[in-house]
Scaffold this active site. Structure first.
Site, short mmCIF file in Angstrom:
data_model
loop_
_atom_site.label_atom_id
_atom_site.label_comp_id
_atom_site.label_asym_id
_atom_site.label_seq_id
_atom_site.Cartn_x
_atom_site.Cartn_y
_atom_site.Cartn_z
N ASN A 146 0.85 -1.20 0.00
CA ASN A 146 0.00 0.00 0.00
C ASN A 146 0.88 1.24 0.00
OD1 ASN A 146 0.56 0.10 3.02
ND2 ASN A 146 -0.67 -1.78 2.84
N SER A 178 -8.46 -0.61 -0.07
CA SER A 178 -8.20 -1.99 0.32
C SER A 178 -8.53 -2.97 -0.80
CB SER A 178 -9.06 -2.31 1.56
OG SER A 178 -8.85 -3.64 1.96
N SER A 191 -6.12 -1.74 4.70
CA SER A 191 -6.26 -2.19 6.09
C SER A 191 -5.07 -1.76 6.95
CB SER A 191 -6.40 -3.71 6.13
OG SER A 191 -5.24 -4.30 5.58
N GLU A 192 -3.98 -1.36 6.29
CA GLU A 192 -2.80 -0.94 7.05
C GLU A 192 -2.75 0.57 7.25
OE1 GLU A 192 0.25 -3.21 5.01
OE2 GLU A 192 -0.02 -4.87 6.40
N HIS A 199 4.76 1.02 1.23
CA HIS A 199 4.98 -0.29 1.87
C HIS A 199 4.71 -1.38 0.84
CE1 HIS A 199 4.53 -3.80 4.32
NE2 HIS A 199 3.23 -3.87 4.12
N HIS A 241 5.85 -5.75 -0.48
CA HIS A 241 6.31 -7.07 -0.05
C HIS A 241 7.34 -7.56 -1.07
CE1 HIS A 241 1.94 -7.26 1.65
NE2 HIS A 241 2.73 -6.52 2.41
ZN LIG Z 1 1.82 -5.33 4.25
#
Ligand SMILES: [Zn+2]
Length: 224
Positions: A29, A45, A75-76, A95, A97
């Site tokens: 996100n 989201s 959600s973060e 952010h 992954h």
């Molecule tokens: Zn994450």
């Protein structure tokens, strides 16, 4: 449209995250804060980056209340708002992954300062913070401890990297820098001994970050 320019930037850098391999599908996100109103444009989201349009981007206030947009925020969002509350000069958070940085985080491997891109955003090796549940307040608190007062990037164990910056340009650049460094670190270990950038060089590079200033030789994030 409210915060049109920032919403366009969130769409643009979201696609950049996808195209540069920092994320896949809906993962990760990003957000940007408007300096004047304090409102935050954040990825909605569970929406794929390649389908997002500016009007899809959610606008929230610093407490996470939705101000505009058709969808729930990422959600973060608590992690994003906590970063903005803690670092008033920070105006963007990315952010993801990404694979090598996530792998380093899973192994508990901090990233030393050996490439110049990362030195622009960190004064200390990139820290790995203990696992916390995604979306929890504890995750945001962990990210804050990971940044400390000296870094704009940290690694969340068994999760992924997070970067903050003066703009989305810088936060995205920092997220690219940590992924590139984690990838290069993996290969460098096969070549032999890692050589760090000398302290003088690191300080000069760090001063390039708009969030930084040189103050009696100590480089810190300015919190005003
Ligand atoms: Zn994450």
């Amino acid at each position: 449209m409210l915060l049109q320019e920032l919403r366009e930037q969130v769409v643009y850098y979201g696609r950049q995250m996808l195209e540069s391999g920092l994320t896949m599908h809906t993962g990760g996100n990003l957000s940007a804060r408007d300096r004047e109103t304090g409102l935050i444009a954040i990825k909605p989201s569970s929406k794929p980056y390649d389908l997002l349009k500016p009007e899809d981007i959610t606008v929230i206030d610093i407490e996470g209340n939705v101000v505009d947009g058709p969808y729930k925020p990422s959600s973060e969002w608590p992690m994003h708002t906590l970063i903005y509350k803690t670092h008033p000069r920070v105006c963007a958070v990315v952010h993801c992954h990404s694979i090598y940085a996530t792998a380093a985080a899973a192994a508990g491997q901090e990233i030393p300062l050996f490439n110049h891109e990362l030195c622009m955003y960190c004064s200390s090796p990139v820290r790995v913070m203990p696992f916390e549940i995604p979306g929890s307040d504890a995750l945001g608190e962990s990210a804050i401890r990971g940044f400390g007062t000296d870094n704009c990037v940290t690694l969340l164990q068994n999760h992924g990297p997070i970067a903050m910056g003066a703009s989305l340009w810088h936060a995205f650049d920092a997220a690219c820098a940590v992924e590139q460094a984690a990838h290069a670190l993996f290969i460098t270990k096969a070549y032999g001994q890692l050589q760090l950038i000398p302290e003088e060089g690191r300080k000069a590079l760090r001063a390039c970050d708009p969030l930084q200033r040189e103050d009696t030789g100590k480089v810190e994030i300015i919190a005003v």
